[in-house]
Design an enzyme around this catalytic site. Sequence first.
Site, PDB file in Angstrom:
ATOM      1  N   GLU A  30       0.822  -1.213   0.000  1.00 20.46           N
ATOM      2  CA  GLU A  30       0.000   0.000   0.000  1.00 20.46           C
ATOM      3  C   GLU A  30       0.855   1.261   0.000  1.00 20.46           C
ATOM      4  OE1 GLU A  30      -4.257   0.157   1.756  1.00 20.46           O
ATOM      5  OE2 GLU A  30      -2.937   0.951   3.324  1.00 20.46           O
ATOM      6  N   LYS A  82     -13.105   2.633  -2.220  1.00 22.22           N
ATOM      7  CA  LYS A  82     -14.069   2.955  -1.166  1.00 22.22           C
ATOM      8  C   LYS A  82     -15.208   3.818  -1.710  1.00 22.22           C
ATOM      9  CE  LYS A  82     -10.774   2.843   2.692  1.00 22.22           C
ATOM     10  NZ  LYS A  82     -10.106   3.663   3.741  1.00 22.22           N
ATOM     11  N   HIS A 136       6.771 -26.894   1.829  1.00 22.90           N
ATOM     12  CA  HIS A 136       6.002 -27.912   1.118  1.00 22.90           C
ATOM     13  C   HIS A 136       5.007 -27.298   0.133  1.00 22.90           C
ATOM     14  CE1 HIS A 136       7.499 -31.206   3.683  1.00 22.90           C
ATOM     15  NE2 HIS A 136       7.544 -30.274   4.614  1.00 22.90           N
TER      16      HIS A 136
END
Length: 429
Positions: free
Chosen positions: A282, A417, A303
């Site tokens: 960000e 937003k 893994h």
Amino acid sequence: MDIKSKHIRFDCTDAVTTDIASDLDKLLSKTNNIREAYKQNPLPLFTQLDKTDDLSAMQVLGETIRKDAQRIVVLGTGGSSLGAQVLVQINGWGTPASGMVQAAGPEMIFADNLDGQSFERLLDEAQLANTKFIVVSKSGGTAETMMQLSCVLTALEKAGLNAPAHVSGIAGSGSNTLRDVADRAGFPLLPHADGIGGRFAVLTNVGLLPALLMGVDLVSVREGAFEALTSFMEAPVDEIPAAIGAAMQIAHAGKNRNISVLMPYTDRLERLGFWYRQLWAESLGKDGQGTCPVNALGPVDQHSQVQLYLGGPDDKIYNLVTAKNQSLGPKALAAACDIPELSWLQGRHIGELVAAEATATYTALKENARPVRLIEMDDVTGHSVGYILMHFMLETIIAAGLMGIDAFDQPAVEQGKIIAKKLMAESSN
């Protein structure tokens, strides 16, 4: 480049590959100008570290929150939650042994993602009487957080419970929606530190209040952070781990290594990877620039990821984090397992295998000419975690300076937003 602070060692020897050496020197020289600019105009993030007046206010509110609480639910997203999760994990929250933490005090839940079914279960009326909520939003209007708070107040009212006895929070100064709601409902708010954005707020009450409730030594956290800041302000640039790290990451990005992997080898640093991911992405993903942060956890991700790291494209820089003095844990001594195939494990501690696997990953990356930095903590303590949090914030801020961008805004997030709020408003008409 191998630098040891009081409790942490930064070894960048195998991260400085021959193809970035000249670029690294040029970038490092530029970091001195960045450092001098912040010396002249220190960020609020820097000047709040030696303050203690805010700690007493946290302690007073903390005593109120703890009273009759079996559960504490933190309402906040992104920087309003992730830093606190890193700090409470020092004492074991969020690990497979987190039940032991809960047995010593209230359960802590971070409702940092918005999901209707999950939140409905959190608001089960049978548990509300013993649940406390902490709502955190610097802007005072974060959509997800305000939706959660609205539902909490609705549930408390339906259950006949008094909101001020169950809700408290942290909000930015001045007029904002959260302050208006708190005034109407009558619950207390602490002030969010001015001039410190959410993803940089871990060392303020945003991170420290939940940490206090989980028994973390707040003074130790800030002391560790102050040590990292002092190094940044006073040491030669080629002896500052954050300056070296920032220059190294930008230099590798110039060679198309655009992915930065952070891989701790301990459960108690698992949330550090998520906090780092937001901080780096960000802060730096702007103007067509930035590198992609990836969080992994050892040994489990050996893994699922290490095959790619070793056999895939050379487009990553690797940051391994270990804690050399943490508990070795139980020892393998079972008679039933005393067979030739397991002879190499007999009489050895779990922690010994973790350390061996971390060293193996580091060695394999090095032998495959993949740039790898080792960050070796003495142990996972308030001091060492405070140091590493400040280190990565400084590394991010310096990287932004080298890239010529503002580390502290997030225009793309704000755009999303605005669109979401418009869609909700249109659908309600």
